[in-house]
Design an enzyme around this catalytic site. Structure first.
Site: not given
Length: 462
Positions: A388, A301
């Site tokens: 995710e 991320e």
């Protein structure tokens, strides 16, 4: 970690050759535009860690040269080398060769120029028997004989996946348009779960083979994501050997279980640790890239930073390291703003094959506006993988809430677009994204230990 340890290789043609000592060798080249009568090559170890190192190479020459090819032998066992600012790099046993990239070909008389750098697996050691443009260093400028070619090392044979497992059914995966396809070229949507950051697990759930097989047989998971934390205290940067070994255990367990595995460099600022990432993925790709069940995820991320200026160059460097050893397994590329700005990536995609892009959502925070962003990215032609997600707020559900209506909209959207997913996260705790409740054993058997959004997640694994 070592820093700025130098192995300096110096020489002056002629009388100075007699002054050679350990770590000092003469480099001579042919005369004319490529003459380098009297030069230094600086082999500068920038950093080293338990399983690899980074080095920079500088050349000083008394005469101008217009292009160069450098060769040498490493004195220590080195593998998985990945160089930048060069062309034609090869590593044949201990023998390394690289040529200039064009823009860095010229070295003026008396100039010291840092010409390229590389990362490699192994110990730094030293270099010897160096050549520039085919002339042996320290041998009076005589042309050397090309080394005898050696047979390429064959990868270890791959054991077939167990009968009836996801990998036995689908085989090696590839990207087909904006979707994932199996070996028969049929679209496939993988569904599974992600580990917790490995160094923050309450128990080693991710590394347990029995637990993985239990999830395969009882939750029907087809893919497991191993989230190796990178930056926090106690994670990969603090102890690379340990955590790479733990990831290797998960990879080997997944191969045994016939389940796909996502190898996740779980970081928010991985672009600041590019050399470490290159070394990590180069090593694992060399060891496991022949397996059909590997999916690489180099950057979990990224924060709110530039795709084209920071994230894309990082991906290109890591992808090159992977592709040196693994030419065709899928690589999933993280995108800006915690892997939400997939449209930025779609506007300037990374070159290559079998590439997908990461999309993350948490249903209490991310609603139709993020699906609209993802739709634009798909329309632009890129393939997405939700590595995710949670039926919670974006903090992972610290308040214990779940937002199942919106999560259902996401499930329906992913199914309609054939988007594979892994839900966050296999661990015990009070967050609503923890799949397990207190007392859950490491080895599976979790029917009476489901927590938070776990029943919803498991219900939607087809």
């Amino acid at each position: 970690m070592q820093r700025h340890r130098r192995r300096k290789l110096t020489a002056i043609i002629g009388a100075a050759a007699a002054a050679l000592s350990a770590g000092a060798i003469t480099i001579a080249t042919s005369q004319g535009a490529n003459a380098a009568a009297g030069c230094d090559v600086d082999y500068n170890i920038v950093s080293s860690w338990g399983s690899g190192f980074q080095a920079n190479i500088s050349i000083t020459t008394d005469e101008p040269i217009d292009d160069w090819t450098v060769e040498w032998d490493f004195t220590s066992a080195v593998s998985g080398i990945s160089a930048w600012n060069v062309t034609g790099q090869t590593l044949n046993g201990a023998h390394f060769t690289a040529s200039d990239a064009g823009w860095n070909a010229t070295i003026a008389a008396g100039q010291t120029r840092e010409v390229f750098g590389f990362t490699a697996s192994g110990s730094p050691g030293d270099i010897e028997a160096a050549e520039v443009n085919g002339v042996l260093c320290g041998e009076g400028g005589e042309q050397t004989t090309e080394p005898e070619p050696t047979e390429p090392t064959e990868p270890e044979p791959t054991e077939p996946a167990p009968d009836g497992t996801p990998v036995e059914e689908h085989g090696k995966l590839h990207v087909c348009g904006t979707q994932m396809c199996n070996e028969q070229n049929d679209p496939v949507q993988l569904q599974g779960v992600s580990s917790m950051w490995l160094h923050w697990q309450t128990q080693p759930y991710a590394q347990n083979l029995q637990g993985l097989e239990w999830m395969r047989d009882n939750w029907n998971i087809e893919v497991f994501r191993v989230a190796m934390g990178v930056e926090p205290e106690g994670a990969y940067l603090d102890d690379p050997s340990r955590w790479k070994s733990e990831v290797a255990t998960v990879i080997e367990n997944a191969a045994t279980a016939g389940v796909y595995v996502i190898v996740d460099f779980h970081a928010h600022e991985a672009h600041l640790h590019r050399s470490e990432a290159v070394a990590f993925f180069s090593d694992l790709a060399e060891r496991y890239g022949h397996l059909p069940n590997i999916i690489w995820e180099p950057y979990n991320e990224p924060l709110q930073i530039s795709w084209s200026g920071s994230i894309k160059p990082y991906h290109e460097a890591v992808l090159a390291a992977i592709r040196e050893h693994d030419p065709d397994n899928i690589v999933v590329l993280g995108t800006p703003s915690w892997s939400q700005d997939v449209d930025d990536a779609a506007a300037d995609p990374v070159s290559g094959t079998n590439l997908m892009y990461t999309l993350h959502f948490y249903s209490c925070t991310h609603t139709s506006w993020l699906r609209d962003t993802a739709d634009r990215a798909i329309d632009a032609g890129i393939a997405l993988f939700v590595t995710e997600w949670g039926a919670s707020a974006a903090d992972g559900g610290l308040d214990g809430r779940v937002c199942l209506d919106e999560a259902q909209r996401w499930i329906d959207w992913m199914a309609a677009n054939g988007i594979s997913w892994t839900a966050w996260k296999l661990d015990v705790g009070t967050d609503s994204t923890n799949l397990l409740s207190s007392g859950a054993p490491v080895t599976g058997g979790w029917d009476n230990h489901l927590h938070g959004h776990a029943p919803f997640v498991i219900e939607h694994i087809d």
